[in-house]
Design an enzyme around this catalytic site. Structure first.
Site, PDB file in Angstrom:
ATOM      1  N   HIS A 288      -8.159  -4.979  -0.114  1.00  0.00           N
ATOM      2  CA  HIS A 288      -6.944  -4.264   0.133  1.00  0.00           C
ATOM      3  C   HIS A 288      -6.064  -5.227   1.139  1.00  0.00           C
ATOM      4  O   HIS A 288      -6.323  -4.902   2.497  1.00  0.00           O
ATOM      5  CB  HIS A 288      -6.941  -2.952   0.590  1.00  0.00           C
ATOM      6  CG  HIS A 288      -5.797  -1.965   0.578  1.00  0.00           C
ATOM      7  ND1 HIS A 288      -5.035  -2.004  -0.551  1.00  0.00           N
ATOM      8  CD2 HIS A 288      -5.230  -1.331   1.681  1.00  0.00           C
ATOM      9  CE1 HIS A 288      -3.898  -1.017  -0.178  1.00  0.00           C
ATOM     10  NE2 HIS A 288      -4.216  -0.747   1.177  1.00  0.00           N
TER      11      HIS A 288
ATOM     12  N   SER B 221       0.814  -1.210  -0.028  1.00  0.00           N
ATOM     13  CA  SER B 221       0.036   0.014  -0.035  1.00  0.00           C
ATOM     14  C   SER B 221       0.889   1.197   0.010  1.00  0.00           C
ATOM     15  O   SER B 221       1.722   1.441  -1.079  1.00  0.00           O
ATOM     16  CB  SER B 221      -0.847  -0.120   1.245  1.00  0.00           C
ATOM     17  OG  SER B 221      -1.912   1.091   1.090  1.00  0.00           O
TER      18      SER B 221
ATOM     19  N   ASP C 188      -9.775  -4.373  -4.742  1.00  0.00           N
ATOM     20  CA  ASP C 188      -9.266  -3.316  -3.536  1.00  0.00           C
ATOM     21  C   ASP C 188     -10.142  -2.110  -3.831  1.00  0.00           C
ATOM     22  O   ASP C 188     -10.115  -1.324  -5.092  1.00  0.00           O
ATOM     23  CB  ASP C 188      -7.951  -3.417  -4.198  1.00  0.00           C
ATOM     24  CG  ASP C 188      -7.207  -2.435  -3.005  1.00  0.00           C
ATOM     25  OD1 ASP C 188      -7.578  -1.679  -2.517  1.00  0.00           O
ATOM     26  OD2 ASP C 188      -5.733  -2.773  -3.113  1.00  0.00           O
TER      27      ASP C 188
END
Length: 467
Positions: free
Chosen positions: A446, A360, A414
Protein backbone atom coordinates in the site's frame (compact mmCIF):
# COMPACT_ATOMS: atom_id res chain seq x y z
CA UNK A 1 -54.32 48.71 1.04
CA UNK A 2 -57.14 46.17 1.29
CA UNK A 3 -56.35 42.84 2.96
CA UNK A 4 -55.62 40.06 0.51
CA UNK A 5 -57.40 36.77 0.51
CA UNK A 6 -55.43 33.66 1.41
CA UNK A 7 -53.34 32.30 -1.45
CA UNK A 8 -54.65 29.48 -3.57
CA UNK A 9 -52.25 26.79 -4.63
CA UNK A 10 -51.95 23.68 -6.75
CA UNK A 11 -50.39 20.61 -5.17
CA UNK A 12 -48.61 17.85 -7.05
CA UNK A 13 -48.65 15.05 -4.47
CA UNK A 14 -45.57 12.96 -3.69
CA UNK A 15 -45.29 9.58 -5.38
CA UNK A 16 -43.91 7.89 -2.29
CA UNK A 17 -44.12 8.74 1.42
CA UNK A 18 -44.18 12.53 1.86
CA UNK A 19 -40.74 13.52 3.16
CA UNK A 20 -40.15 16.98 1.71
CA UNK A 21 -41.91 19.91 0.06
CA UNK A 22 -40.87 22.08 -2.87
CA UNK A 23 -42.89 25.31 -2.82
CA UNK A 24 -42.91 27.33 -6.06
CA UNK A 25 -43.83 31.00 -6.01
CA UNK A 26 -44.95 31.73 -9.56
CA UNK A 27 -47.88 31.39 -11.88
CA UNK A 28 -49.49 28.29 -13.35
CA UNK A 29 -47.05 28.27 -16.25
CA UNK A 30 -44.45 26.89 -13.89
CA UNK A 31 -46.52 23.79 -13.11
CA UNK A 32 -45.04 22.08 -16.18
CA UNK A 33 -41.53 22.66 -14.88
CA UNK A 34 -42.63 21.31 -11.52
CA UNK A 35 -43.94 18.19 -13.15
CA UNK A 36 -40.57 17.68 -14.86
CA UNK A 37 -38.78 18.03 -11.54
CA UNK A 38 -41.17 15.54 -9.97
CA UNK A 39 -39.80 12.93 -12.39
CA UNK A 40 -36.01 13.28 -12.07
CA UNK A 41 -33.79 11.14 -14.24
CA UNK A 42 -33.49 7.66 -12.69
CA UNK A 43 -29.74 7.98 -12.21
CA UNK A 44 -30.22 10.85 -9.76
CA UNK A 45 -32.88 9.35 -7.49
CA UNK A 46 -30.53 7.66 -4.97
CA UNK A 47 -28.75 10.97 -4.36
CA UNK A 48 -32.00 12.58 -3.25
CA UNK A 49 -31.42 10.80 0.06
CA UNK A 50 -35.04 10.70 1.19
CA UNK A 51 -36.35 13.71 -0.69
CA UNK A 52 -39.79 12.85 -2.09
CA UNK A 53 -40.97 16.21 -3.38
CA UNK A 54 -44.43 17.66 -3.03
CA UNK A 55 -44.70 20.82 -5.13
CA UNK A 56 -47.10 23.50 -3.89
CA UNK A 57 -47.55 25.89 -6.81
CA UNK A 58 -48.96 29.03 -5.26
CA UNK A 59 -51.05 31.14 -7.57
CA UNK A 60 -50.23 34.80 -7.39
CA UNK A 61 -52.74 37.17 -5.79
CA UNK A 62 -54.75 39.28 -8.23
CA UNK A 63 -53.90 42.95 -7.69
CA UNK A 64 -53.96 46.18 -9.73
CA UNK A 65 -50.67 46.56 -11.63
CA UNK A 66 -49.65 50.06 -12.70
CA UNK A 67 -47.63 48.76 -15.64
CA UNK A 68 -50.86 47.14 -16.90
CA UNK A 69 -52.70 50.50 -16.83
CA UNK A 70 -54.01 49.72 -13.35
CA UNK A 71 -55.88 46.61 -14.47
CA UNK A 72 -55.90 43.70 -12.06
CA UNK A 73 -53.72 40.68 -12.85
CA UNK A 74 -51.81 37.94 -10.98
CA UNK A 75 -48.76 39.58 -9.38
CA UNK A 76 -46.80 39.33 -6.16
CA UNK A 77 -46.32 43.10 -6.04
CA UNK A 78 -47.13 46.15 -8.14
CA UNK A 79 -44.66 47.35 -10.76
CA UNK A 80 -44.78 50.63 -12.61
CA UNK A 81 -42.59 49.78 -15.60
CA UNK A 82 -40.27 47.15 -17.06
CA UNK A 83 -37.48 46.90 -16.28
CA UNK A 84 -38.08 48.45 -12.87
CA UNK A 85 -35.97 49.83 -10.04
CA UNK A 86 -36.45 48.50 -6.52
CA UNK A 87 -36.90 52.02 -5.13
CA UNK A 88 -40.11 52.32 -7.20
CA UNK A 89 -41.82 49.43 -5.40
CA UNK A 90 -44.50 49.55 -2.74
CA UNK A 91 -42.66 47.49 -0.13
CA UNK A 92 -45.91 46.72 1.68
CA UNK A 93 -46.87 44.55 -1.33
CA UNK A 94 -43.61 42.65 -0.99
CA UNK A 95 -43.97 42.02 2.73
CA UNK A 96 -47.60 40.97 2.33
CA UNK A 97 -46.53 38.32 -0.18
CA UNK A 98 -43.68 37.22 2.09
CA UNK A 99 -46.17 36.85 4.93
CA UNK A 100 -48.47 34.71 2.78
CA UNK A 101 -45.66 32.39 1.62
CA UNK A 102 -44.40 32.15 5.20
CA UNK A 103 -47.88 31.03 6.25
CA UNK A 104 -47.74 28.15 3.77
CA UNK A 105 -44.30 27.13 5.09
CA UNK A 106 -45.67 27.25 8.63
CA UNK A 107 -48.64 25.07 7.69
CA UNK A 108 -46.26 22.46 6.23
CA UNK A 109 -44.13 22.52 9.39
CA UNK A 110 -47.16 22.29 11.65
CA UNK A 111 -48.40 19.33 9.64
CA UNK A 112 -45.28 17.48 10.77
CA UNK A 113 -42.76 18.12 7.98
CA UNK A 114 -39.33 19.23 9.25
CA UNK A 115 -38.57 22.72 7.98
CA UNK A 116 -35.17 21.49 6.74
CA UNK A 117 -37.07 19.36 4.21
CA UNK A 118 -38.80 22.35 2.63
CA UNK A 119 -37.36 23.92 -0.54
CA UNK A 120 -38.70 27.26 -1.73
CA UNK A 121 -38.37 28.43 -5.31
CA UNK A 122 -39.75 30.88 -7.80
CA UNK A 123 -39.61 32.39 -11.28
CA UNK A 124 -39.33 36.12 -12.09
CA UNK A 125 -41.38 38.02 -9.49
CA UNK A 126 -41.79 34.71 -7.71
CA UNK A 127 -38.00 34.45 -7.45
CA UNK A 128 -37.86 37.87 -5.76
CA UNK A 129 -40.49 36.75 -3.23
CA UNK A 130 -38.70 33.42 -2.75
CA UNK A 131 -35.51 35.27 -1.80
CA UNK A 132 -37.31 37.80 0.36
CA UNK A 133 -39.02 34.95 2.23
CA UNK A 134 -36.15 32.47 2.35
CA UNK A 135 -33.57 35.00 3.53
CA UNK A 136 -35.75 36.49 6.26
CA UNK A 137 -37.79 33.58 7.61
CA UNK A 138 -37.01 32.18 11.05
CA UNK A 139 -37.38 28.71 9.50
CA UNK A 140 -34.19 26.87 8.53
CA UNK A 141 -35.22 25.68 5.07
CA UNK A 142 -33.46 23.09 2.88
CA UNK A 143 -32.67 25.41 -0.03
CA UNK A 144 -33.82 28.06 -2.50
CA UNK A 145 -34.37 27.93 -6.25
CA UNK A 146 -34.19 31.25 -8.12
CA UNK A 147 -35.05 31.38 -11.82
CA UNK A 148 -34.82 34.57 -13.89
CA UNK A 149 -35.42 36.81 -10.92
CA UNK A 150 -33.95 39.55 -8.80
CA UNK A 151 -32.95 40.30 -5.22
CA UNK A 152 -34.92 43.04 -3.46
CA UNK A 153 -31.92 43.81 -1.29
CA UNK A 154 -32.80 47.32 -0.11
CA UNK A 155 -36.19 46.02 1.02
CA UNK A 156 -34.94 43.05 3.04
CA UNK A 157 -31.34 43.91 3.99
CA UNK A 158 -32.21 44.71 7.61
CA UNK A 159 -34.06 41.41 8.04
CA UNK A 160 -31.68 38.82 6.56
CA UNK A 161 -31.17 35.98 9.02
CA UNK A 162 -27.75 34.59 9.91
CA UNK A 163 -28.76 30.98 9.23
CA UNK A 164 -29.92 31.84 5.70
CA UNK A 165 -26.27 32.37 4.71
CA UNK A 166 -25.85 28.59 4.84
CA UNK A 167 -28.69 27.83 2.40
CA UNK A 168 -27.91 26.06 -0.87
CA UNK A 169 -29.17 28.40 -3.63
CA UNK A 170 -29.63 27.49 -7.29
CA UNK A 171 -29.85 30.53 -9.60
CA UNK A 172 -30.55 30.17 -13.31
CA UNK A 173 -30.71 33.13 -15.72
CA UNK A 174 -30.85 33.62 -19.48
CA UNK A 175 -28.44 35.98 -21.21
CA UNK A 176 -31.19 37.24 -23.55
CA UNK A 177 -33.64 38.09 -20.76
CA UNK A 178 -34.98 41.60 -21.42
CA UNK A 179 -37.58 41.65 -18.61
CA UNK A 180 -35.33 40.79 -15.67
CA UNK A 181 -31.93 41.30 -17.23
CA UNK A 182 -29.06 38.84 -16.91
CA UNK A 183 -26.94 41.53 -15.23
CA UNK A 184 -29.69 41.87 -12.61
CA UNK A 185 -29.19 38.22 -11.69
CA UNK A 186 -25.39 38.57 -11.71
CA UNK A 187 -25.54 41.60 -9.43
CA UNK A 188 -27.86 39.77 -7.02
CA UNK A 189 -25.50 36.82 -6.73
CA UNK A 190 -22.55 39.20 -6.27
CA UNK A 191 -24.33 40.87 -3.34
CA UNK A 192 -25.17 37.52 -1.74
CA UNK A 193 -21.59 36.32 -2.01
CA UNK A 194 -20.34 39.56 -0.48
CA UNK A 195 -22.74 38.84 2.40
CA UNK A 196 -20.95 35.49 2.94
CA UNK A 197 -23.59 33.26 1.39
CA UNK A 198 -21.56 30.06 1.08
CA UNK A 199 -23.36 27.81 -1.36
CA UNK A 200 -24.65 29.53 -4.52
CA UNK A 201 -24.77 27.68 -7.83
CA UNK A 202 -25.23 30.31 -10.56
CA UNK A 203 -26.02 28.95 -14.02
CA UNK A 204 -25.95 30.91 -17.30
CA UNK A 205 -28.20 29.94 -20.24
CA UNK A 206 -26.96 31.53 -23.44
CA UNK A 207 -29.74 32.84 -25.68
CA UNK A 208 -32.52 32.08 -23.17
CA UNK A 209 -35.07 34.87 -22.83
CA UNK A 210 -37.46 35.35 -19.91
CA UNK A 211 -38.44 31.72 -19.51
CA UNK A 212 -37.44 28.26 -18.36
CA UNK A 213 -35.94 25.62 -20.64
CA UNK A 214 -35.03 21.95 -20.39
CA UNK A 215 -31.33 22.66 -19.78
CA UNK A 216 -32.27 24.60 -16.68
CA UNK A 217 -34.50 21.80 -15.42
CA UNK A 218 -31.72 19.29 -16.11
CA UNK A 219 -29.24 21.41 -14.12
CA UNK A 220 -31.65 21.53 -11.20
CA UNK A 221 -31.38 17.75 -11.09
CA UNK A 222 -27.56 17.67 -11.24
CA UNK A 223 -25.97 15.69 -8.42
CA UNK A 224 -23.97 18.71 -7.21
CA UNK A 225 -27.06 20.74 -6.29
CA UNK A 226 -28.99 17.74 -4.98
CA UNK A 227 -26.02 16.70 -2.84
CA UNK A 228 -25.86 20.23 -1.42
CA UNK A 229 -29.52 20.02 -0.46
CA UNK A 230 -29.14 16.55 1.01
CA UNK A 231 -26.12 17.56 3.08
CA UNK A 232 -27.72 20.74 4.35
CA UNK A 233 -30.91 18.95 5.30
CA UNK A 234 -28.94 16.21 7.00
CA UNK A 235 -27.01 18.65 9.14
CA UNK A 236 -29.20 21.69 9.64
CA UNK A 237 -30.93 20.32 12.75
CA UNK A 238 -27.60 20.93 14.47
CA UNK A 239 -25.31 23.92 14.56
CA UNK A 240 -22.65 21.91 12.74
CA UNK A 241 -24.33 21.51 9.35
CA UNK A 242 -21.77 19.84 7.10
CA UNK A 243 -22.36 22.30 4.30
CA UNK A 244 -21.00 25.15 6.42
CA UNK A 245 -17.70 23.57 7.44
CA UNK A 246 -14.74 25.85 6.77
CA UNK A 247 -13.01 25.49 3.44
CA UNK A 248 -10.19 22.94 3.27
CA UNK A 249 -6.63 24.09 3.82
CA UNK A 250 -4.00 23.06 1.28
CA UNK A 251 -0.47 23.60 0.09
CA UNK A 252 0.46 24.61 -3.44
CA UNK A 253 3.42 23.57 -5.54
CA UNK A 254 3.38 26.47 -8.02
CA UNK A 255 4.00 26.20 -11.76
CA UNK A 256 7.48 27.02 -13.00
CA UNK A 257 6.19 28.71 -16.15
CA UNK A 258 2.92 30.31 -17.25
CA UNK A 259 0.06 28.52 -15.48
CA UNK A 260 -1.76 26.31 -18.00
CA UNK A 261 -3.12 23.40 -15.92
CA UNK A 262 -3.84 22.25 -12.37
CA UNK A 263 -3.61 18.89 -10.62
CA UNK A 264 -5.51 18.45 -7.34
CA UNK A 265 -4.22 15.43 -5.41
CA UNK A 266 -5.72 14.03 -2.18
CA UNK A 267 -3.60 12.20 0.39
CA UNK A 268 -4.53 9.02 2.28
CA UNK A 269 -5.82 8.36 5.79
CA UNK A 270 -3.71 9.90 8.56
CA UNK A 271 -1.55 11.89 6.14
CA UNK A 272 -1.55 15.52 4.98
CA UNK A 273 -0.81 17.25 1.71
CA UNK A 274 2.78 17.61 2.92
CA UNK A 275 3.21 13.84 2.72
CA UNK A 276 2.88 13.91 -1.07
CA UNK A 277 4.90 17.06 -1.63
CA UNK A 278 8.26 15.23 -2.27
CA UNK A 279 6.68 13.01 -4.96
CA UNK A 280 4.98 16.01 -6.55
CA UNK A 281 8.23 17.97 -6.55
CA UNK A 282 9.87 15.10 -8.45
CA UNK A 283 7.12 15.15 -11.08
CA UNK A 284 6.67 18.93 -11.26
CA UNK A 285 9.73 19.79 -13.45
CA UNK A 286 8.22 17.65 -16.23
CA UNK A 287 5.10 19.85 -16.22
CA UNK A 288 6.32 23.43 -15.82
CA UNK A 289 2.92 24.99 -16.51
CA UNK A 290 1.12 22.85 -13.94
CA UNK A 291 0.00 24.06 -10.52
CA UNK A 292 -0.34 21.31 -7.91
CA UNK A 293 -2.89 21.66 -5.09
CA UNK A 294 -2.45 19.28 -2.13
CA UNK A 295 -5.38 19.67 0.29
CA UNK A 296 -5.31 18.58 3.94
CA UNK A 297 -8.20 16.44 5.22
CA UNK A 298 -9.93 17.56 8.40
CA UNK A 299 -9.21 15.93 11.76
CA UNK A 300 -12.07 13.60 12.71
CA UNK A 301 -12.59 10.48 14.88
CA UNK A 302 -12.04 7.32 12.80
CA UNK A 303 -14.03 4.27 13.86
CA UNK A 304 -11.60 1.62 12.59
CA UNK A 305 -8.83 3.23 14.68
CA UNK A 306 -10.81 3.06 17.94
CA UNK A 307 -12.27 6.55 17.39
CA UNK A 308 -8.83 8.15 17.52
CA UNK A 309 -8.81 11.57 15.88
CA UNK A 310 -6.72 11.85 12.73
CA UNK A 311 -6.77 13.44 9.30
CA UNK A 312 -9.41 11.67 7.23
CA UNK A 313 -11.63 12.54 4.30
CA UNK A 314 -14.47 10.48 5.80
CA UNK A 315 -14.96 7.92 8.56
CA UNK A 316 -14.04 4.27 7.98
CA UNK A 317 -15.66 1.55 10.08
CA UNK A 318 -14.38 -1.46 8.12
CA UNK A 319 -11.99 -2.32 5.32
CA UNK A 320 -14.17 -5.21 4.15
CA UNK A 321 -17.77 -4.00 4.37
CA UNK A 322 -18.89 -2.03 1.30
CA UNK A 323 -22.45 -1.78 2.63
CA UNK A 324 -21.51 0.28 5.68
CA UNK A 325 -19.60 3.24 4.26
CA UNK A 326 -19.77 6.82 5.54
CA UNK A 327 -21.94 8.23 2.76
CA UNK A 328 -22.61 11.48 4.58
CA UNK A 329 -18.89 12.10 5.10
CA UNK A 330 -18.10 11.21 1.50
CA UNK A 331 -20.73 13.58 0.11
CA UNK A 332 -19.44 16.34 2.38
CA UNK A 333 -15.96 15.67 1.00
CA UNK A 334 -17.27 15.82 -2.57
CA UNK A 335 -18.69 19.24 -1.83
CA UNK A 336 -15.39 20.47 -0.36
CA UNK A 337 -13.33 19.26 -3.34
CA UNK A 338 -15.85 20.76 -5.78
CA UNK A 339 -15.28 24.09 -4.06
CA UNK A 340 -11.55 23.86 -4.83
CA UNK A 341 -12.31 22.96 -8.45
CA UNK A 342 -14.74 25.86 -8.75
CA UNK A 343 -12.18 28.27 -7.29
CA UNK A 344 -9.65 27.16 -9.92
CA UNK A 345 -12.17 27.59 -12.74
CA UNK A 346 -13.23 30.99 -11.41
CA UNK A 347 -9.56 32.00 -11.34
CA UNK A 348 -9.27 31.25 -15.05
CA UNK A 349 -8.18 27.61 -15.37
CA UNK A 350 -10.51 25.76 -17.77
CA UNK A 351 -12.08 22.64 -16.24
CA UNK A 352 -10.61 20.54 -19.06
CA UNK A 353 -7.14 21.52 -17.82
CA UNK A 354 -7.79 20.25 -14.28
CA UNK A 355 -6.87 16.70 -13.24
CA UNK A 356 -8.17 15.28 -9.96
CA UNK A 357 -6.51 12.40 -8.17
CA UNK A 358 -5.68 10.75 -4.89
CA UNK A 359 -4.10 7.91 -2.96
CA UNK A 360 -6.03 5.33 -0.91
CA UNK A 361 -8.85 7.16 0.90
CA UNK A 362 -8.02 10.24 -1.17
CA UNK A 363 -8.42 8.14 -4.32
CA UNK A 364 -11.91 7.10 -3.17
CA UNK A 365 -13.00 10.70 -2.60
CA UNK A 366 -11.32 12.01 -5.76
CA UNK A 367 -12.95 9.30 -7.85
CA UNK A 368 -16.42 9.95 -6.41
CA UNK A 369 -16.01 13.68 -7.02
CA UNK A 370 -14.77 13.16 -10.57
CA UNK A 371 -17.67 10.87 -11.45
CA UNK A 372 -20.35 13.26 -10.19
CA UNK A 373 -19.03 16.80 -10.72
CA UNK A 374 -20.72 18.96 -13.33
CA UNK A 375 -17.25 20.08 -14.47
CA UNK A 376 -15.75 18.33 -17.50
CA UNK A 377 -12.30 17.62 -16.09
CA UNK A 378 -9.18 16.53 -17.95
CA UNK A 379 -8.74 13.21 -16.15
CA UNK A 380 -8.60 11.20 -12.91
CA UNK A 381 -5.65 9.65 -11.05
CA UNK A 382 -6.49 6.66 -8.83
CA UNK A 383 -3.65 5.19 -6.76
CA UNK A 384 -4.25 2.21 -4.42
CA UNK A 385 -7.89 3.11 -3.89
CA UNK A 386 -11.44 1.97 -4.52
CA UNK A 387 -14.81 3.17 -5.76
CA UNK A 388 -16.85 4.07 -2.63
CA UNK A 389 -20.65 4.05 -2.09
CA UNK A 390 -20.93 2.19 -5.36
CA UNK A 391 -24.70 2.33 -5.82
CA UNK A 392 -24.80 6.08 -5.27
CA UNK A 393 -21.70 6.66 -7.38
CA UNK A 394 -23.04 4.69 -10.32
CA UNK A 395 -26.50 6.22 -10.05
CA UNK A 396 -25.25 9.82 -9.88
CA UNK A 397 -22.48 9.48 -12.48
CA UNK A 398 -22.59 12.16 -15.17
CA UNK A 399 -22.58 11.19 -18.83
CA UNK A 400 -19.45 13.24 -19.54
CA UNK A 401 -17.55 11.39 -16.79
CA UNK A 402 -17.51 8.31 -19.02
CA UNK A 403 -15.17 10.15 -21.40
CA UNK A 404 -12.58 10.87 -18.70
CA UNK A 405 -9.10 9.35 -19.05
CA UNK A 406 -8.44 7.39 -15.84
CA UNK A 407 -5.05 6.20 -14.58
CA UNK A 408 -5.33 3.45 -11.96
CA UNK A 409 -2.27 2.03 -10.22
CA UNK A 410 -2.46 -0.71 -7.57
CA UNK A 411 -0.03 -2.96 -5.74
CA UNK A 412 -0.62 -6.72 -5.97
CA UNK A 413 0.63 -7.08 -2.35
CA UNK A 414 -1.63 -4.34 -0.95
CA UNK A 415 -3.01 -5.56 2.40
CA UNK A 416 -4.81 -2.30 3.26
CA UNK A 417 -6.87 -1.60 0.14
CA UNK A 418 -6.75 -5.01 -1.43
CA UNK A 419 -5.67 -5.42 -5.02
CA UNK A 420 -8.99 -7.05 -5.95
CA UNK A 421 -10.81 -3.91 -4.73
CA UNK A 422 -8.98 -1.95 -7.39
CA UNK A 423 -9.76 -4.63 -9.98
CA UNK A 424 -13.46 -4.64 -9.02
CA UNK A 425 -13.62 -0.84 -9.14
CA UNK A 426 -12.04 -0.71 -12.59
CA UNK A 427 -14.41 -3.45 -13.75
CA UNK A 428 -17.37 -1.31 -12.61
CA UNK A 429 -16.04 1.68 -14.56
CA UNK A 430 -15.55 -0.40 -17.69
CA UNK A 431 -19.04 -1.89 -17.39
CA UNK A 432 -20.32 1.69 -17.03
CA UNK A 433 -18.85 2.36 -20.51
CA UNK A 434 -15.77 4.29 -19.47
CA UNK A 435 -13.74 4.52 -22.66
CA UNK A 436 -10.21 5.28 -21.45
CA UNK A 437 -9.14 3.44 -18.27
CA UNK A 438 -5.46 2.57 -17.84
CA UNK A 439 -5.01 -0.08 -15.12
CA UNK A 440 -1.44 -0.84 -13.96
CA UNK A 441 -0.34 -3.54 -11.51
CA UNK A 442 2.82 -3.20 -9.41
CA UNK A 443 4.76 -5.62 -7.21
CA UNK A 444 4.29 -3.52 -4.07
CA UNK A 445 2.08 -3.02 -1.02
CA UNK A 446 0.00 0.00 0.00
CA UNK A 447 2.37 2.64 -1.29
CA UNK A 448 3.51 4.47 -4.41
CA UNK A 449 6.60 3.31 -6.28
CA UNK A 450 9.09 4.88 -8.67
CA UNK A 451 7.77 2.64 -11.45
CA UNK A 452 4.22 3.81 -10.80
CA UNK A 453 5.29 7.46 -10.84
CA UNK A 454 7.10 6.94 -14.16
CA UNK A 455 3.93 5.44 -15.64
CA UNK A 456 1.89 8.29 -14.20
CA UNK A 457 4.27 10.83 -15.78
CA UNK A 458 3.81 9.24 -19.21
CA UNK A 459 0.04 9.18 -18.76
CA UNK A 460 -0.05 12.85 -17.71
CA UNK A 461 1.99 13.86 -20.75
CA UNK A 462 -0.49 12.09 -22.99
CA UNK A 463 -3.54 13.61 -21.28
CA UNK A 464 -2.18 17.15 -21.38
CA UNK A 465 -1.24 16.73 -25.05
CA UNK A 466 -4.86 15.79 -25.86
CA UNK A 467 -6.66 18.31 -23.62
Amino acid sequence: MAARQALKFITIPPRTAHKSTFGVSSNNAFVEAGNLLQKPSPQYSPVLNGFSLMHSHTTQPVIPVTFNYGATMPAWYDIKKLPYEEKELDVSDVWTSVSQISAIITSEAEAGLPENKIILGGFSQGCAITLATGLTTERKLAGLICLSGRLLYETIKGSISEHSRNLPIFWGHGTADSMVTYSCGQNAVKILRELSFKNIDFKTYHGLQHGVDQDEIDDLQLPSFIISLALYAAGSDADTAMSVLPALKYIIVPPRAAHTSTIIFLHGLGDTGEGWKPDVEMLAPNFPGTKWILPHARIIPVTINMQMEMSAWFDIASLTDFDNEDEKGLLSGVQAINEIITAEVDAGTPANKIILGGFSQGCALGLLTGLTTERKLAGLICLSGWLPIRKTAIASMTDHARNLPVFWGHGTKDQVVQYNWGQQSVDILQKSKFKDVTFKSYNMGHEPSSEELRDLKAWLENVFDKS
